[in-house]
Write a protein that holds these residues in place. Structure first.
Motif, short mmCIF file in Angstrom:
data_model
loop_
_atom_site.label_atom_id
_atom_site.label_comp_id
_atom_site.label_asym_id
_atom_site.label_seq_id
_atom_site.Cartn_x
_atom_site.Cartn_y
_atom_site.Cartn_z
N MET A 176 0.82 -1.22 0.00
CA MET A 176 0.00 0.00 0.00
C MET A 176 0.85 1.26 0.00
O MET A 176 0.40 2.32 -0.43
CB MET A 176 -0.93 0.00 1.21
N ALA A 177 2.09 1.16 0.50
CA ALA A 177 2.97 2.33 0.48
C ALA A 177 3.48 2.63 -0.92
O ALA A 177 3.87 3.77 -1.21
CB ALA A 177 4.15 2.11 1.43
N LYS A 178 3.46 1.63 -1.81
CA LYS A 178 4.03 1.80 -3.14
C LYS A 178 2.99 1.96 -4.25
O LYS A 178 3.28 2.57 -5.28
CB LYS A 178 4.91 0.59 -3.47
N VAL A 179 1.80 1.38 -4.08
CA VAL A 179 0.79 1.42 -5.14
C VAL A 179 -0.54 1.87 -4.53
O VAL A 179 -0.66 2.06 -3.31
CB VAL A 179 0.62 0.04 -5.81
N ALA A 180 -1.53 2.03 -5.40
CA ALA A 180 -2.86 2.44 -4.94
C ALA A 180 -3.51 1.35 -4.10
O ALA A 180 -3.23 0.15 -4.26
CB ALA A 180 -3.73 2.77 -6.15
N VAL A 181 -4.38 1.77 -3.19
CA VAL A 181 -5.09 0.82 -2.34
C VAL A 181 -5.91 -0.15 -3.19
O VAL A 181 -5.97 -1.36 -2.92
CB VAL A 181 -5.99 1.57 -1.34
N MET A 234 6.74 -2.67 -8.99
CA MET A 234 7.06 -4.07 -8.74
C MET A 234 7.10 -4.39 -7.25
O MET A 234 6.65 -5.47 -6.82
CB MET A 234 8.40 -4.42 -9.40
N ILE A 235 7.61 -3.47 -6.43
CA ILE A 235 7.66 -3.72 -4.98
C ILE A 235 6.24 -3.83 -4.42
O ILE A 235 5.94 -4.70 -3.60
CB ILE A 235 8.46 -2.62 -4.27
N GLY A 236 5.38 -2.92 -4.88
CA GLY A 236 3.99 -2.99 -4.42
C GLY A 236 3.29 -4.26 -4.87
O GLY A 236 2.52 -4.87 -4.11
N PHE A 237 3.55 -4.67 -6.12
CA PHE A 237 2.96 -5.90 -6.63
C PHE A 237 3.45 -7.12 -5.85
O PHE A 237 2.67 -7.98 -5.44
CB PHE A 237 3.28 -6.04 -8.11
N MET A 238 4.76 -7.21 -5.63
CA MET A 238 5.32 -8.34 -4.91
C MET A 238 4.89 -8.35 -3.44
O MET A 238 4.71 -9.42 -2.84
CB MET A 238 6.84 -8.32 -5.01
#
Length: 390
Positions: A176-181, A234-238
């Motif tokens: 959540m810190a890297k991508v949208a909720v 990618m960090i948010g996805f992983m």
């Protein structure tokens, strides 16, 4: 009748004077019944004759309609008496679901606000667990909630569950810190696929074909949403993927290790939060540390103002509350109902976060999210139907 006919005589005196005949009857004396006790006449006494079938049926219908409802011979309650408890239970479940969804939406909104201004997910995760632990300790100390009776075996069985819970919690916060909720929750809707794969290849469980087929829309929808995400990271996805895997192992460890443990859902999650906090603390200090936190805190307060402190408090408290309500609801509902409720909760979070944060969404991205969430619902139905739990 023959005796009565034989007793009919013509009176000689009246034979010549009149043609009128007179019937004379001899009294018939019946022997007395042994031990007969005379009974007074009563309106409640049963008649000596046998009633006709339709009269008897009518009397039974009247008795059944005026009699108060009671348990039948096999112990089953009639519909009249069971209606009120069933209605109360349905209302209680509805309150649980509405509270669960509302608290989850509020947590995700404040959590994202905090992470936008203070991008340190390890400390944010730690504060969430710390707030929940403090709330439950105070509740037990003041006897608002009854403290659980635990032993060393309980905490040993809870340890792998807490490790998996810690990993899943931190990974989701990193995402959540890297991508949208909304994107995080779209990827997290793929958790059933992880559950099937882990159960199949690590535990040796087999599932019928409908369960495997139900994973296709989940995987396809998540892939479509990921490819078309405008702010892909990618960090948010992983992080979301690792969270899925960790929560699957958490559920597996919980089912295996907590059998026979008589702890309520509320206290179970309280103990889980406390043990997860102990596990997370040293890693949080190692990954970020007090110096980074202090500098980031000052920048956030300078940028947002005093409201930032309230945001942190809100996301910490609401994290515990929504998880506590979800575990409490498990004591009242079936796994299928909980799975459906979890799917609807994810929809509410995605829609609310898109509206509040004005997240740009392409039509293809929205289609992928809808397919993934629909696949989750189909999976829950197929899973319950295959095990005969419907």
């Amino acid at each position: 009748m023959l005796a009565a006919a034989a007793s009919v005589k013509f009176s000689p005196a009246s034979a010549g004077a009149s043609t009128t005949t007179m019937l004379a009857f001899k009294p018939v004396h019946l022997p007395a019944l042994p031990n007969a006790v005379p009974r007074p006449l009563s309106l409640s006494a049963r008649p000596l004759y046998r009633q006709e079938p339709f009269l008897a049926a009518a009397r039974n219908d009247r008795a059944a309609s005026t009699a108060p409802p009671a348990a039948t011979a096999d112990g089953a309650r009639p519909v009249e008496t069971a209606a009120a408890p069933e209605a109360a239970k349905s209302a209680k479940i509805g309150v649980y679901f509405a509270t669960w969804w509302a608290l989850n939406v509020i947590f995700n909104i404040y959590n994202k606000k905090v992470l936008n201004a203070f991008p340190y997910p390890w400390l944010t995760s730690t504060l969430s667990l710390a707030a929940g632990s403090a709330i439950m300790l105070v509740s037990w100390a003041t006897r608002i909630a009854e403290a659980p009776q635990t032993d060393l075996d309980f905490w040993k069985a809870l340890s792998p569950v807490a490790i998996a819970h810690t990993i899943g919690h931190v990974a989701a916060t990193v995402s959540m810190a890297k991508v949208a909720v909304s994107f995080t929750h779209i990827i997290k809707s793929a958790e059933p696929a992880f559950s099937v794969f882990v159960s199949r290849f690590f535990l040796g469980e087999h599932f019928p074909l409908p369960v495997y087929f139900s994973l296709l829309p989940i995987i396809g929808g998540c892939a479509l949403a990921a490819v078309t995400e405008l702010n892909f990271n990618m960090i948010g996805f992983m992080g979301a993927m690792i969270s899925n895997l960790a929560f699957v192992f958490r559920n597996i460890f919980s089912k295996k290790g907590m059998k026979g443990k008589s702890v309520s859902g509320m206290n179970y999650y309280a103990c889980l939060s406390m043990l997860s906090l102990v596990i997370l603390l040293p890693f949080a200090f190692a990954m970020e540390g007090p110096k980074v936190w202090a500098a980031g805190w000052q920048n956030a307060v300078a940028e947002i103002g005093p409201n930032f402190v309230w945001w942190v408090a809100a996301q910490s408290v609401f994290y515990h509350l929504y998880n506590q309500v979800s575990y409490m609801s498990l004591d009242e509902i079936s796994p299928l109902t909980f799975s459906v409720g979890n799917t609807m909760k994810r929809i509410s979070v995605i829609v609310a976060s898109i509206i509040i944060f004005r997240t740009p969404v392409q039509p293809v991205n929205a289609l992928g999210a809808a397919i993934a969430i629909l696949g989750t619902f189909i999976y829950s139905q197929a899973k319950q139907f295959s095990c005969g739990c419907l």
